[in-house]
Design a protein around this motif. Structure first.
Motif, short mmCIF file in Angstrom:
data_model
loop_
_atom_site.label_atom_id
_atom_site.label_comp_id
_atom_site.label_asym_id
_atom_site.label_seq_id
_atom_site.Cartn_x
_atom_site.Cartn_y
_atom_site.Cartn_z
N LEU A 147 -58.73 23.51 -59.62
CA LEU A 147 -58.12 23.07 -61.10
C LEU A 147 -58.91 23.91 -62.26
N ILE A 148 -59.80 24.86 -61.86
CA ILE A 148 -60.85 25.87 -63.24
C ILE A 148 -59.61 27.32 -62.79
N THR A 149 -58.94 27.34 -62.01
CA THR A 149 -58.66 28.64 -61.90
C THR A 149 -57.17 29.01 -61.38
N THR A 150 -56.74 28.35 -61.15
CA THR A 150 -55.08 28.29 -60.53
C THR A 150 -53.99 27.64 -62.17
N PRO A 151 -53.81 28.47 -62.95
CA PRO A 151 -52.55 28.02 -64.30
C PRO A 151 -51.78 26.75 -63.30
N GLU A 152 -51.13 26.73 -62.00
CA GLU A 152 -50.49 26.18 -61.53
C GLU A 152 -50.54 24.06 -61.31
N VAL A 153 -51.90 24.42 -61.32
CA VAL A 153 -52.61 22.98 -61.53
C VAL A 153 -51.90 21.98 -62.35
N GLY A 176 -51.61 20.63 -59.41
CA GLY A 176 -52.82 19.97 -60.04
C GLY A 176 -53.05 18.62 -59.00
N ARG A 177 -52.09 17.58 -58.27
CA ARG A 177 -52.45 15.73 -57.80
C ARG A 177 -53.22 16.17 -56.38
N LEU A 178 -52.34 17.10 -55.94
CA LEU A 178 -52.58 17.51 -54.24
C LEU A 178 -53.96 17.57 -54.18
N VAL A 179 -54.85 19.28 -55.19
CA VAL A 179 -55.75 19.29 -55.03
C VAL A 179 -56.86 18.03 -55.86
N ILE A 180 -56.06 17.41 -56.62
CA ILE A 180 -57.73 16.51 -57.14
C ILE A 180 -57.88 15.45 -55.71
N LYS A 181 -57.06 15.32 -54.61
CA LYS A 181 -57.40 14.45 -53.98
C LYS A 181 -58.56 14.45 -52.58
N ASP A 182 -58.83 15.89 -53.32
CA ASP A 182 -60.61 16.75 -52.44
C ASP A 182 -61.58 16.02 -52.81
N VAL A 183 -61.91 15.24 -54.07
CA VAL A 183 -62.38 14.51 -54.45
C VAL A 183 -62.88 13.67 -53.67
#
Length: 205
Positions: A147-153, A176-183
């Protein structure tokens, strides 16, 4: 007792039974969490063996200070060689082979599956489950750094017929919505690890 009071009493009894069931079933729900982690890890890890999924994680890995060294090409070169999901272009496949995209994906997929299995085995073996839960937490934490390093999120500013303010932070893209689910995965890993740690301490008493 009139009908209104009877209905109210029935509702209260039903609610009390539900509360009692939930209160007494925590250990089963933690095991359900382990099974859920297994399903996600095995499914997602297994997909890393396929071209479209291996291509799809390139922006995350290539932009990550923790992982980019595992590829042979430098960011943002991958932007010229993207394969849309469901489409393959030979020159793009060749670039990804040179980049080490597929070799890395095979390794990552294997690690993800192993972590899922370790967490799942925690149903029966606390030490193994403790390791799996901690690794699930750690893997999810690394994923969230995207979420910090990838512009595509985040939604890009592509322009259009009229200006729109919905781009950049905090407007998450599909990636980004895919990544945030890792919370959720991160918290669940800690819950599973904590459960195993509690049982290990109880065994020492």
């Amino acid at each position: 007792m009139d009908n209104a009071n009877l209905k109210q009493k029935t509702k209260e009894n039903t609610m009390n039974k539900l509360i009692e069931f939930l209160a007494n079933s925590q250990s089963y729900f933690i095991n359900l969490a382990r099974i859920s982690i297994l399903v996600v890890m095995v499914w997602i890890g297994g997909l890393k063996a396929y071209q479209y999924e291996a291509d799809g994680i390139v922006p995350f890995v290539a932009n990550s200070p923790l992982m980019s060294f595992l590829y042979n090409k430098k960011t943002p070169e991958y932007n010229d060689y993207k394969n849309p999901e469901g489409k393959t272009v030979q020159k793009n496949i060749d670039w990804h082979k040179e980049n080490g995209t597929y070799i890395f994906a095979y390794g990552l997929g294997t690690v993800i599956i192993i972590i899922g299995l370790l967490t799942f085995i925690g149903i029966w073996h606390n030490k193994i489950g403790l390791l799996g839960g901690v690794l699930t937490f750690g893997m999810s934490l690394v994923t969230l750094t995207f979420l910090i390093t990838t512009p595509e999120v985040y939604v890009p500013n592509l322009g259009g017929d009229f200006p729109t303010p919905q781009y950049g932070f905090p407007y998450l893209s599909g990636a980004g919505r895919l990544v945030i689910k890792d919370v959720i995965m991160m918290a669940t890993g800690l819950i599973c690890a904590s459960d195993c740690a509690r049982k290990l301490l109880a065994q020492k008493k």
